[in-house]
Design a protein around this motif. Structure first.
Motif, short mmCIF file in Angstrom:
data_model
loop_
_atom_site.label_atom_id
_atom_site.label_comp_id
_atom_site.label_asym_id
_atom_site.label_seq_id
_atom_site.Cartn_x
_atom_site.Cartn_y
_atom_site.Cartn_z
N ASP A 173 -16.69 -3.12 -2.64
CA ASP A 173 -15.95 -4.00 -1.73
C ASP A 173 -15.37 -5.22 -2.45
O ASP A 173 -14.27 -5.67 -2.14
N GLU A 174 -16.15 -5.77 -3.41
CA GLU A 174 -15.67 -6.94 -4.14
C GLU A 174 -14.47 -6.59 -5.02
O GLU A 174 -13.52 -7.37 -5.13
N ARG A 203 -1.14 0.15 -9.51
CA ARG A 203 -2.30 -0.13 -8.65
C ARG A 203 -3.59 0.20 -9.39
O ARG A 203 -4.56 -0.57 -9.36
N GLN A 260 -4.30 -2.52 -11.84
CA GLN A 260 -4.80 -3.71 -11.18
C GLN A 260 -6.29 -3.57 -10.87
O GLN A 260 -7.08 -4.50 -11.09
N ALA A 292 -11.51 -6.25 -2.71
CA ALA A 292 -11.01 -7.54 -2.25
C ALA A 292 -10.19 -8.23 -3.32
O ALA A 292 -9.20 -8.92 -3.02
N ALA A 293 -10.56 -8.04 -4.59
CA ALA A 293 -9.85 -8.70 -5.69
C ALA A 293 -8.42 -8.18 -5.84
O ALA A 293 -7.56 -8.88 -6.38
N VAL A 294 -8.18 -6.95 -5.37
CA VAL A 294 -6.83 -6.38 -5.48
C VAL A 294 -6.17 -6.23 -4.11
O VAL A 294 -5.10 -5.63 -4.00
N GLY A 295 -6.82 -6.74 -3.06
CA GLY A 295 -6.21 -6.75 -1.75
C GLY A 295 -6.25 -5.45 -0.99
O GLY A 295 -5.41 -5.19 -0.13
N ILE A 296 -7.25 -4.60 -1.28
CA ILE A 296 -7.43 -3.38 -0.50
C ILE A 296 -8.89 -3.26 -0.11
O ILE A 296 -9.76 -3.93 -0.68
N SER A 297 -9.17 -2.42 0.86
CA SER A 297 -10.55 -2.26 1.30
C SER A 297 -11.36 -1.52 0.23
O SER A 297 -10.81 -0.76 -0.57
N GLU A 315 -9.32 -5.89 -12.62
CA GLU A 315 -10.26 -6.70 -11.84
C GLU A 315 -11.68 -6.18 -11.98
O GLU A 315 -12.63 -6.96 -12.02
#
Length: 207
Positions: free
Chosen positions: A37-38, A14, A17, A41-46, A21
């Protein structure tokens, strides 16, 4: 594998990742042009979820730039160590160093851009650490180059190493990833260019 062992394996994944990103986004938009936040979002978490892994963007940047310097140095030292335990020639060792750096130059292009643009944003201690690691990495190469070209003065070998790094690290300027030739062909071309540069430096007195 036990549940605890699996968790230990999954946790770094994780982080990797997130760092991958973050490097991509920082390279594309600049450090200040990317929000937490961006990256999340790129790794699928808040975005706030990132703080379980890193205290903030500054820590990500430091880990990216210090981390790649550590990896390059460790990789170079490992190749030298493996060569010392075998019967490899200075030429074969130089080839191995070039191949290792080409892997970095082709696979971690955003980190090259990030280093060029954002190194000065690191804390003084982190920036000095990066510079120290880079100097040590250069000296690994200088030793190998002078073993292969013993008539080359130390300062000339060091200049040649820096020049070859500039050549290999030019990959972010070769166009978008899809615009490059096939990876194998690009790697082979970079390798020939690097060896040609060292050969030219080593042959300076001839002719």
């Amino acid at each position: 594998m036990s549940t605890h062992a699996a968790a230990r394996v999954a946790a770094p994944t994780r982080r990797e990742q997130i760092l991958k990103e973050a490097a991509r986004l920082f390279a594309e938009r600049g450090f200040h042009g990317v929000g937490v936040d961006e990256i999340g979002a790129a790794v699928g978490i808040s975005g706030p979820g990132l703080y379980r892994h890193f205290p903030g963007k500054d820590a990500m940047l430091a880990e990216l730039l210090v981390g790649i310097s550590e990896r390059l140095l460790a990789g170079g030292q490992q190749r030298v160590s493996e060569d010392a335990s075998g019967d490899g020639s200075p030429e074969a060792l130089l080839d191995a160093l070039i191949e290792g750096h080409i892997d970095f130059a082709l696979d971690d292009r955003p980190l090259i851009t990030l280093h060029d643009r954002e190194l000065d944003r690191l804390r003084d201690t982190d920036r000095k650490r990066v510079r120290r690691l880079q100097r040590e990495y250069v000296e690994v190469w200088v030793t190998v180059v002078r073993d292969l070209y013993p008539d080359l003065a130390e300062h000339e070998a060091r200049a040649a190493v820096h020049a070859v790094f500039g050549l290999l690290n030019s990959t972010p300027h070769l166009g978008r990833p899809g615009a490059l030739p096939g990876r194998t062909d690009t790697a082979a071309l970079l390798h020939r260019l690097a060896r040609g540069a060292f050969a030219a430096a080593g042959a300076r007195e001839e002719g």
